[in-house]
Scaffold this motif. Structure first.
Motif, mmCIF file in Angstrom:
data_model
loop_
_atom_site.group_PDB
_atom_site.id
_atom_site.type_symbol
_atom_site.label_atom_id
_atom_site.label_comp_id
_atom_site.label_asym_id
_atom_site.label_seq_id
_atom_site.Cartn_x
_atom_site.Cartn_y
_atom_site.Cartn_z
ATOM 1 N N ILE A 124 -25.465 -2.941 46.553
ATOM 2 C CA ILE A 124 -24.615 -2.842 47.740
ATOM 3 C C ILE A 124 -25.384 -2.245 48.909
ATOM 4 O O ILE A 124 -24.797 -1.927 49.926
ATOM 5 N N GLU A 125 -26.703 -2.128 48.752
ATOM 6 C CA GLU A 125 -27.540 -1.573 49.804
ATOM 7 C C GLU A 125 -28.544 -2.616 50.271
ATOM 8 O O GLU A 125 -29.009 -3.429 49.473
ATOM 9 N N ASP A 126 -28.885 -2.548 51.540
ATOM 10 C CA ASP A 126 -29.912 -3.430 52.080
ATOM 11 C C ASP A 126 -31.289 -2.776 52.084
ATOM 12 O O ASP A 126 -32.279 -3.431 52.352
ATOM 13 N N ASP A 127 -31.349 -1.489 51.795
ATOM 14 C CA ASP A 127 -32.614 -0.760 51.797
ATOM 15 C C ASP A 127 -33.530 -1.263 50.685
ATOM 16 O O ASP A 127 -33.068 -1.739 49.654
ATOM 17 N N ALA A 128 -34.842 -1.103 50.906
ATOM 18 C CA ALA A 128 -35.813 -1.479 49.878
ATOM 19 C C ALA A 128 -35.658 -0.584 48.648
ATOM 20 O O ALA A 128 -35.741 -1.046 47.515
ATOM 21 N N GLU A 129 -35.434 0.701 48.876
ATOM 22 C CA GLU A 129 -35.226 1.632 47.778
ATOM 23 C C GLU A 129 -33.732 1.689 47.464
ATOM 24 O O GLU A 129 -32.923 2.040 48.318
ATOM 25 N N LYS A 130 -33.383 1.332 46.237
ATOM 26 C CA LYS A 130 -31.975 1.293 45.827
ATOM 27 C C LYS A 130 -31.599 2.588 45.121
ATOM 28 O O LYS A 130 -32.376 3.145 44.366
ATOM 29 N N GLY A 131 -30.380 3.028 45.367
ATOM 30 C CA GLY A 131 -29.841 4.176 44.654
ATOM 31 C C GLY A 131 -29.225 3.715 43.347
ATOM 32 O O GLY A 131 -29.233 2.530 43.019
ATOM 33 N N GLU A 132 -28.688 4.660 42.604
ATOM 34 C CA GLU A 132 -28.017 4.308 41.359
ATOM 35 C C GLU A 132 -26.731 5.111 41.234
ATOM 36 O O GLU A 132 -26.622 6.218 41.756
ATOM 37 N N PHE A 133 -25.765 4.514 40.570
ATOM 38 C CA PHE A 133 -24.502 5.186 40.301
ATOM 39 C C PHE A 133 -24.556 5.799 38.909
ATOM 40 O O PHE A 133 -25.054 5.179 37.976
ATOM 41 N N ARG A 134 -24.037 7.000 38.801
ATOM 42 C CA ARG A 134 -23.920 7.673 37.512
ATOM 43 C C ARG A 134 -22.451 7.998 37.331
ATOM 44 O O ARG A 134 -21.873 8.764 38.102
ATOM 45 N N LEU A 135 -21.844 7.391 36.333
ATOM 46 C CA LEU A 135 -20.427 7.602 36.063
ATOM 47 C C LEU A 135 -20.304 8.549 34.871
ATOM 48 O O LEU A 135 -20.709 8.220 33.752
ATOM 49 N N ILE A 136 -19.763 9.727 35.137
ATOM 50 C CA ILE A 136 -19.616 10.767 34.127
ATOM 51 C C ILE A 136 -18.124 11.028 33.912
ATOM 52 O O ILE A 136 -17.368 11.166 34.870
#
Length: 124
Positions: free
Chosen positions: A81-93
């Motif tokens: 859902i990001e256009d950036d070269a570096e992607k984040g990540e979701f952590r579902l706890i």
């Protein structure tokens, strides 16, 4: 809470509930003075044959499945859902009673795959 239990709860309380709520709204638009578009949709729905209503129900299920599948794929990192070269990540706890479970582990089965496994033949 396991990933499978999480997905089963999402399937029941989000995917199936969305379809059921939509049909209920079509059958009986809510409120004393329902919105015009709801009344029109309800009238249209009432003109459909039983077979056409069943087909519409399958289409509503398909749309709900695609929405939930896509959201789970975002949580898994399979759909970005990001256009950036570096992607984040979701952590579902999930936390309960002093315990903690990671629902979307990068080493586990992706949640969107679990959804399709649980739906099996019911998946359109």
């Amino acid at each position: 809470m396991t990933p499978e239990k999480f997905v089963a709860a999402i399937q029941k309380n989000v995917l199936e509930a969305a379809t059921e709520a939509t049909v209920a709204t079509l059958e009986h638009p809510p409120g004393r003075r329902p919105e015009k578009n709801l009344v029109e949709a309800s009238r249209w729905f009432g003109t459909l044959s039983d077979q056409d209503q069943a087909t519409l129900l399958r289409v509503l299920n398909m749309a709900a499945h695609h929405a939930v599948f896509g959201f789970l794929a975002v949580l898994d990192g399979s759909r970005v859902i990001e256009d950036d070269a570096e992607k984040g990540e979701f952590r579902l706890i999930f936390r309960k009673g002093g315990h903690e479970w990671e629902i979307n582990s990068p080493n586990g089965t992706p949640l969107h795959d679990i959804l399709n496994q649980q739906l099996g033949d019911r998946n359109i």
